[in-house]
Motif scaffolding. Structure first.
Motif, PDB file in Angstrom:
ATOM      1  N   LEU A 181      -7.234 -18.503  61.172  1.00 12.75           N
ATOM      2  CA  LEU A 181      -6.588 -18.359  59.873  1.00 12.75           C
ATOM      3  C   LEU A 181      -6.705 -16.928  59.349  1.00 12.75           C
ATOM      4  O   LEU A 181      -5.717 -16.327  58.903  1.00 12.75           O
ATOM      5  CB  LEU A 181      -7.197 -19.333  58.866  1.00 12.75           C
ATOM      6  CG  LEU A 181      -6.669 -19.243  57.453  1.00 12.75           C
ATOM      7  CD1 LEU A 181      -5.214 -19.688  57.407  1.00 12.75           C
ATOM      8  CD2 LEU A 181      -7.507 -20.065  56.521  1.00 12.75           C
ATOM      9  N   ILE A 182      -7.889 -16.360  59.426  1.00 13.33           N
ATOM     10  CA  ILE A 182      -8.094 -14.993  58.933  1.00 13.33           C
ATOM     11  C   ILE A 182      -7.298 -13.991  59.762  1.00 13.33           C
ATOM     12  O   ILE A 182      -6.674 -13.073  59.217  1.00 13.33           O
ATOM     13  CB  ILE A 182      -9.604 -14.654  58.917  1.00 13.33           C
ATOM     14  CG1 ILE A 182     -10.296 -15.476  57.831  1.00 13.33           C
ATOM     15  CG2 ILE A 182      -9.826 -13.164  58.675  1.00 13.33           C
ATOM     16  CD1 ILE A 182     -11.798 -15.363  57.847  1.00 13.33           C
ATOM     17  N   SER A 183      -7.300 -14.165  61.084  1.00 14.98           N
ATOM     18  CA  SER A 183      -6.548 -13.224  61.918  1.00 14.98           C
ATOM     19  C   SER A 183      -5.046 -13.353  61.669  1.00 14.98           C
ATOM     20  O   SER A 183      -4.333 -12.345  61.654  1.00 14.98           O
ATOM     21  CB  SER A 183      -6.871 -13.422  63.395  1.00 14.98           C
ATOM     22  OG  SER A 183      -6.532 -14.727  63.794  1.00 14.98           O
ATOM     23  N   SER A 184      -4.558 -14.551  61.448  1.00 14.07           N
ATOM     24  CA  SER A 184      -3.141 -14.723  61.117  1.00 14.07           C
ATOM     25  C   SER A 184      -2.798 -14.041  59.800  1.00 14.07           C
ATOM     26  O   SER A 184      -1.752 -13.385  59.682  1.00 14.07           O
ATOM     27  CB  SER A 184      -2.789 -16.208  61.017  1.00 14.07           C
ATOM     28  OG  SER A 184      -3.000 -16.851  62.228  1.00 14.07           O
ATOM     29  N   CYS A 185      -3.670 -14.161  58.840  1.00 12.21           N
ATOM     30  CA  CYS A 185      -3.446 -13.508  57.544  1.00 12.21           C
ATOM     31  C   CYS A 185      -3.473 -11.985  57.687  1.00 12.21           C
ATOM     32  O   CYS A 185      -2.672 -11.282  57.054  1.00 12.21           O
ATOM     33  CB  CYS A 185      -4.487 -13.968  56.530  1.00 12.21           C
ATOM     34  SG  CYS A 185      -4.286 -15.676  56.033  1.00 12.21           S
ATOM     35  N   LEU A 186      -4.383 -11.472  58.509  1.00 16.32           N
ATOM     36  CA  LEU A 186      -4.449 -10.019  58.703  1.00 16.32           C
ATOM     37  C   LEU A 186      -3.195  -9.494  59.405  1.00 16.32           C
ATOM     38  O   LEU A 186      -2.660  -8.435  59.031  1.00 16.32           O
ATOM     39  CB  LEU A 186      -5.692  -9.646  59.508  1.00 16.32           C
ATOM     40  CG  LEU A 186      -7.019  -9.773  58.759  1.00 16.32           C
ATOM     41  CD1 LEU A 186      -8.177  -9.510  59.704  1.00 16.32           C
ATOM     42  CD2 LEU A 186      -7.050  -8.829  57.583  1.00 16.32           C
ATOM     43  N   ILE A 187      -2.732 -10.224  60.405  1.00 20.90           N
ATOM     44  CA  ILE A 187      -1.500  -9.806  61.093  1.00 20.90           C
ATOM     45  C   ILE A 187      -0.327  -9.830  60.127  1.00 20.90           C
ATOM     46  O   ILE A 187       0.479  -8.894  60.086  1.00 20.90           O
ATOM     47  CB  ILE A 187      -1.235 -10.711  62.312  1.00 20.90           C
ATOM     48  CG1 ILE A 187      -2.275 -10.441  63.394  1.00 20.90           C
ATOM     49  CG2 ILE A 187       0.165 -10.495  62.866  1.00 20.90           C
ATOM     50  CD1 ILE A 187      -2.245 -11.436  64.540  1.00 20.90           C
ATOM     51  N   ALA A 188      -0.248 -10.870  59.319  1.00 13.23           N
ATOM     52  CA  ALA A 188       0.829 -10.956  58.333  1.00 13.23           C
ATOM     53  C   ALA A 188       0.731  -9.826  57.320  1.00 13.23           C
ATOM     54  O   ALA A 188       1.739  -9.221  56.937  1.00 13.23           O
ATOM     55  CB  ALA A 188       0.794 -12.305  57.631  1.00 13.23           C
ATOM     56  N   ALA A 189      -0.491  -9.505  56.882  1.00 18.02           N
ATOM     57  CA  ALA A 189      -0.677  -8.429  55.908  1.00 18.02           C
ATOM     58  C   ALA A 189      -0.275  -7.075  56.506  1.00 18.02           C
ATOM     59  O   ALA A 189       0.341  -6.245  55.830  1.00 18.02           O
ATOM     60  CB  ALA A 189      -2.122  -8.396  55.443  1.00 18.02           C
ATOM     61  N   LEU A 190      -0.617  -6.849  57.773  1.00 19.46           N
ATOM     62  CA  LEU A 190      -0.222  -5.593  58.419  1.00 19.46           C
ATOM     63  C   LEU A 190       1.294  -5.483  58.556  1.00 19.46           C
ATOM     64  O   LEU A 190       1.869  -4.404  58.368  1.00 19.46           O
ATOM     65  CB  LEU A 190      -0.892  -5.468  59.783  1.00 19.46           C
ATOM     66  CG  LEU A 190      -2.404  -5.233  59.753  1.00 19.46           C
ATOM     67  CD1 LEU A 190      -2.961  -5.277  61.167  1.00 19.46           C
ATOM     68  CD2 LEU A 190      -2.722  -3.907  59.086  1.00 19.46           C
ATOM     69  N   LEU A 191       1.923  -6.586  58.883  1.00 15.62           N
ATOM     70  CA  LEU A 191       3.375  -6.562  58.992  1.00 15.62           C
ATOM     71  C   LEU A 191       4.037  -6.349  57.632  1.00 15.62           C
ATOM     72  O   LEU A 191       5.026  -5.622  57.530  1.00 15.62           O
ATOM     73  CB  LEU A 191       3.888  -7.857  59.629  1.00 15.62           C
ATOM     74  CG  LEU A 191       3.587  -8.022  61.117  1.00 15.62           C
ATOM     75  CD1 LEU A 191       4.021  -9.396  61.589  1.00 15.62           C
ATOM     76  CD2 LEU A 191       4.284  -6.947  61.927  1.00 15.62           C
ATOM     77  N   ILE A 192       3.494  -6.961  56.608  1.00 11.83           N
ATOM     78  CA  ILE A 192       4.050  -6.772  55.268  1.00 11.83           C
ATOM     79  C   ILE A 192       3.866  -5.329  54.815  1.00 11.83           C
ATOM     80  O   ILE A 192       4.746  -4.746  54.185  1.00 11.83           O
ATOM     81  CB  ILE A 192       3.398  -7.754  54.274  1.00 11.83           C
ATOM     82  CG1 ILE A 192       3.895  -9.162  54.554  1.00 11.83           C
ATOM     83  CG2 ILE A 192       3.690  -7.378  52.833  1.00 11.83           C
ATOM     84  CD1 ILE A 192       3.199 -10.228  53.746  1.00 11.83           C
ATOM     85  N   ARG A 193       2.745  -4.740  55.160  1.00 17.36           N
ATOM     86  CA  ARG A 193       2.477  -3.356  54.752  1.00 17.36           C
ATOM     87  C   ARG A 193       3.473  -2.390  55.395  1.00 17.36           C
ATOM     88  O   ARG A 193       3.842  -1.377  54.801  1.00 17.36           O
ATOM     89  CB  ARG A 193       1.056  -2.982  55.149  1.00 17.36           C
ATOM     90  CG  ARG A 193       0.654  -1.641  54.644  1.00 17.36           C
ATOM     91  CD  ARG A 193      -0.778  -1.380  54.925  1.00 17.36           C
ATOM     92  NE  ARG A 193      -1.080  -0.028  54.503  1.00 17.36           N
ATOM     93  CZ  ARG A 193      -2.200   0.566  54.728  1.00 17.36           C
ATOM     94  NH1 ARG A 193      -3.149  -0.053  55.364  1.00 17.36           N
ATOM     95  NH2 ARG A 193      -2.408   1.793  54.323  1.00 17.36           N
TER      96      ARG A 193
END
Length: 117
Positions: free
Chosen positions: A70-82
């Motif tokens: 869950l945390i890694s999915s959120c981090l990947i999503a956050a990097l893509l959004i950034r």
């Protein structure tokens, strides 16, 4: 309570009444007499009934790999959004689709792999 449980071990109705009268005392008394009446079918039924709440459900249990995914999915999503610049409005839906895909598909892809671990 121990004596009553031993006395009514072959009478399911009386055991049920004892259970509803005082659940905590019934559970503790049942644990104390378990070695004496372990061979009966009614004992095995009551043992399964009383121990059912002790077994964790899959919904209730959260383990470390699930949290890491869950945390890694959120981090990947956050990097893509950034990386997305909001000024480029025509590409934003494409990025959102990829972000949603990563967030939802990543745990689904890894879940079959976890059964072999």
């Amino acid at each position: 309570m121990k004596q009553l449980i031993k006395e009514y071990i072959n009478n399911p109705g009386k055991l049920e009444k004892l259970y509803h009268d005082d659940k905590a005392a019934f559970k503790s008394g049942f644990e104390e007499v378990s070695s004496e009446i372990a061979e009966t079918d009614l004992f095995r039924y009551w043992k399964a009934r009383l121990d059912y709440s002790k077994t964790p459900d899959k919904i209730k249990s959260i383990n470390l790999p699930d949290i890491i995914i869950l945390i890694s999915s959120c981090l990947i999503a956050a990097l893509l959004i950034r990386e997305v610049e909001l000024t480029v409005a025509k590409y934003l839906p494409v990025y959102v689709i990829w972000i949603l895909f990563v967030v939802f598909a990543f745990p689904l892809i890894l879940s079959p792999l976890r059964q072999f671990a």
